[in-house]
Design a protein around this motif. Structure first.
Motif, mmCIF file in Angstrom:
data_model
loop_
_atom_site.group_PDB
_atom_site.id
_atom_site.type_symbol
_atom_site.label_atom_id
_atom_site.label_comp_id
_atom_site.label_asym_id
_atom_site.label_seq_id
_atom_site.Cartn_x
_atom_site.Cartn_y
_atom_site.Cartn_z
ATOM 1 N N PRO A 27 0.808 -1.221 0.000
ATOM 2 C CA PRO A 27 0.000 0.000 0.000
ATOM 3 C C PRO A 27 0.845 1.276 0.000
ATOM 4 O O PRO A 27 0.471 2.274 -0.620
ATOM 5 N N GLN A 28 1.990 1.246 0.658
ATOM 6 C CA GLN A 28 2.838 2.433 0.709
ATOM 7 C C GLN A 28 3.326 2.815 -0.691
ATOM 8 O O GLN A 28 3.315 3.986 -1.063
ATOM 9 N N LYS A 29 3.714 1.817 -1.474
ATOM 10 C CA LYS A 29 4.187 2.095 -2.832
ATOM 11 C C LYS A 29 3.040 2.494 -3.753
ATOM 12 O O LYS A 29 3.203 3.342 -4.624
ATOM 13 N N ALA A 30 1.880 1.891 -3.554
ATOM 14 C CA ALA A 30 0.724 2.245 -4.384
ATOM 15 C C ALA A 30 0.233 3.655 -4.074
ATOM 16 O O ALA A 30 -0.214 4.371 -4.973
ATOM 17 N N ARG A 31 0.319 4.067 -2.812
ATOM 18 C CA ARG A 31 -0.123 5.422 -2.446
ATOM 19 C C ARG A 31 0.750 6.484 -3.095
ATOM 20 O O ARG A 31 0.265 7.568 -3.448
ATOM 21 N N ARG A 32 2.034 6.200 -3.262
ATOM 22 C CA ARG A 32 2.916 7.160 -3.942
ATOM 23 C C ARG A 32 2.448 7.405 -5.368
ATOM 24 O O ARG A 32 2.506 8.521 -5.878
ATOM 25 N N VAL A 33 1.977 6.353 -6.037
ATOM 26 C CA VAL A 33 1.525 6.471 -7.418
ATOM 27 C C VAL A 33 0.164 7.160 -7.466
ATOM 28 O O VAL A 33 -0.084 8.024 -8.318
ATOM 29 N N VAL A 34 -0.731 6.804 -6.557
ATOM 30 C CA VAL A 34 -2.077 7.385 -6.543
ATOM 31 C C VAL A 34 -2.010 8.887 -6.248
ATOM 32 O O VAL A 34 -2.794 9.667 -6.792
ATOM 33 N N ASP A 35 -1.042 9.292 -5.428
ATOM 34 C CA ASP A 35 -0.899 10.721 -5.124
ATOM 35 C C ASP A 35 -0.519 11.529 -6.366
ATOM 36 O O ASP A 35 -0.780 12.728 -6.426
ATOM 37 N N LEU A 36 0.106 10.884 -7.360
ATOM 38 C CA LEU A 36 0.470 11.583 -8.596
ATOM 39 C C LEU A 36 -0.757 11.993 -9.404
ATOM 40 O O LEU A 36 -0.727 12.991 -10.119
ATOM 41 N N ILE A 37 -1.837 11.208 -9.338
ATOM 42 C CA ILE A 37 -2.957 11.404 -10.257
ATOM 43 C C ILE A 37 -4.191 12.006 -9.608
ATOM 44 O O ILE A 37 -5.115 12.391 -10.313
ATOM 45 N N ARG A 38 -4.245 12.076 -8.309
ATOM 46 C CA ARG A 38 -5.451 12.573 -7.631
ATOM 47 C C ARG A 38 -5.735 14.018 -8.051
ATOM 48 O O ARG A 38 -4.870 14.881 -7.974
ATOM 49 N N GLY A 39 -6.951 14.265 -8.526
ATOM 50 C CA GLY A 39 -7.361 15.604 -8.938
ATOM 51 C C GLY A 39 -7.088 15.931 -10.395
ATOM 52 O O GLY A 39 -7.540 16.959 -10.887
ATOM 53 N N LYS A 40 -6.374 15.080 -11.104
ATOM 54 C CA LYS A 40 -6.070 15.345 -12.512
ATOM 55 C C LYS A 40 -7.222 14.894 -13.403
ATOM 56 O O LYS A 40 -8.106 14.173 -12.992
ATOM 57 N N ARG A 41 -7.174 15.319 -14.648
ATOM 58 C CA ARG A 41 -8.111 14.794 -15.644
ATOM 59 C C ARG A 41 -7.784 13.325 -15.871
ATOM 60 O O ARG A 41 -6.627 12.921 -15.809
ATOM 61 N N ALA A 42 -8.799 12.539 -16.160
ATOM 62 C CA ALA A 42 -8.625 11.098 -16.268
ATOM 63 C C ALA A 42 -7.710 10.724 -17.434
ATOM 64 O O ALA A 42 -6.858 9.832 -17.313
ATOM 65 N N PHE A 51 3.791 6.206 -18.347
ATOM 66 C CA PHE A 51 5.229 6.446 -18.387
ATOM 67 C C PHE A 51 5.859 6.587 -17.009
ATOM 68 O O PHE A 51 7.031 6.932 -16.910
ATOM 69 N N ALA A 52 5.118 6.314 -15.957
ATOM 70 C CA ALA A 52 5.677 6.381 -14.605
ATOM 71 C C ALA A 52 6.592 5.175 -14.382
ATOM 72 O O ALA A 52 6.260 4.059 -14.773
ATOM 73 N N PRO A 53 7.733 5.385 -13.761
ATOM 74 C CA PRO A 53 8.686 4.283 -13.600
ATOM 75 C C PRO A 53 8.320 3.295 -12.491
ATOM 76 O O PRO A 53 8.908 2.223 -12.418
ATOM 77 N N GLN A 54 7.379 3.633 -11.624
ATOM 78 C CA GLN A 54 7.041 2.764 -10.507
ATOM 79 C C GLN A 54 6.314 1.511 -10.988
ATOM 80 O O GLN A 54 5.511 1.565 -11.924
ATOM 81 N N GLY A 55 6.549 0.414 -10.315
ATOM 82 C CA GLY A 55 5.896 -0.838 -10.661
ATOM 83 C C GLY A 55 4.413 -0.826 -10.363
ATOM 84 O O GLY A 55 3.634 -1.538 -10.991
ATOM 85 N N ALA A 56 3.995 -0.016 -9.401
ATOM 86 C CA ALA A 56 2.587 0.051 -9.019
ATOM 87 C C ALA A 56 1.754 0.860 -10.009
ATOM 88 O O ALA A 56 0.530 0.884 -9.904
ATOM 89 N N SER A 57 2.396 1.494 -10.986
ATOM 90 C CA SER A 57 1.639 2.337 -11.910
ATOM 91 C C SER A 57 0.776 1.517 -12.872
ATOM 92 O O SER A 57 -0.261 2.001 -13.327
ATOM 93 N N ASP A 58 1.166 0.274 -13.179
ATOM 94 C CA ASP A 58 0.366 -0.552 -14.079
ATOM 95 C C ASP A 58 -0.993 -0.916 -13.485
ATOM 96 O O ASP A 58 -2.020 -0.715 -14.142
ATOM 97 N N PRO A 59 -1.058 -1.474 -12.269
ATOM 98 C CA PRO A 59 -2.395 -1.763 -11.731
ATOM 99 C C PRO A 59 -3.236 -0.511 -11.498
ATOM 100 O O PRO A 59 -4.454 -0.533 -11.703
ATOM 101 N N VAL A 60 -2.616 0.594 -11.111
ATOM 102 C CA VAL A 60 -3.371 1.830 -10.907
ATOM 103 C C VAL A 60 -3.914 2.335 -12.234
ATOM 104 O O VAL A 60 -5.067 2.770 -12.327
ATOM 105 N N ARG A 61 -3.116 2.243 -13.309
ATOM 106 C CA ARG A 61 -3.576 2.665 -14.637
ATOM 107 C C ARG A 61 -4.766 1.827 -15.094
ATOM 108 O O ARG A 61 -5.728 2.349 -15.644
#
Length: 135
Positions: A27-42, A51-61
């Motif tokens: 969850p700690q690593k996933a929260r870092r990725v989710v914080d990048l997109i909160r409030g943005k256009r979908a 294009f995010a380098p984090q491994g958690a960006s694929d499931p979040v995408r």
């Protein structure tokens, strides 16, 4: 967190949500990725996550893309006009899922516990508010 799914005809916002449960990322690593997109256009959030380098960006995408698809289905059911460029990520959060506990042998007959954590990722998208918004 309970939210109502209501139509735009009554003057309230149509929202769509998607969630992925038991995702094998901490969850700690996933929260870092989710914080990048909160409030943005979908649509912008999907391109950022692609294009995010984090491994958690694929499931979040995948969860964001699923929320966009859910909004499209809801708009089709209510016969409303739909443009995915108008969607904004109004809420995105990561909860902790169950932890798988494993053991690794250590020196002198001891054992060390390894926690394999999981996450529940939830994303809610809503149409952008056009009343006096600066976006």
């Amino acid at each position: 967190m309970a939210t109502k799914n209501t139509t735009d005809a009554e003057g309230v916002v149509l929202e769509a949500r998607a969630s992925a449960r038991h995702v094998r990322v901490t969850p700690q690593k996933a929260r870092r990725v989710v914080d990048l997109i909160r409030g943005k256009r979908a649509v912008e959030a999907v391109s950022v996550l692609r294009f995010a380098p984090q491994g958690a960006s694929d499931p979040v995408r995948k969860v964001v893309e699923s929320a966009i698809a859910n909004a499209r289905v809801k708009a089709d059911k209510t016969a409303e006009a739909f443009d995915e460029r108008d969607l904004v990520i109004s809420s995105a959060f990561v909860d902790e899922g169950p932890t798988m506990k494993r053991f690794r042998p250590r020196a002198q007959g001891r054992a060390a516990r390894i926690n394999k954590r999981t996450s529940h990722i939830t994303v809610v998208v809503t149409p952008q508010q056009t009343t006096g918004g600066n976006r």
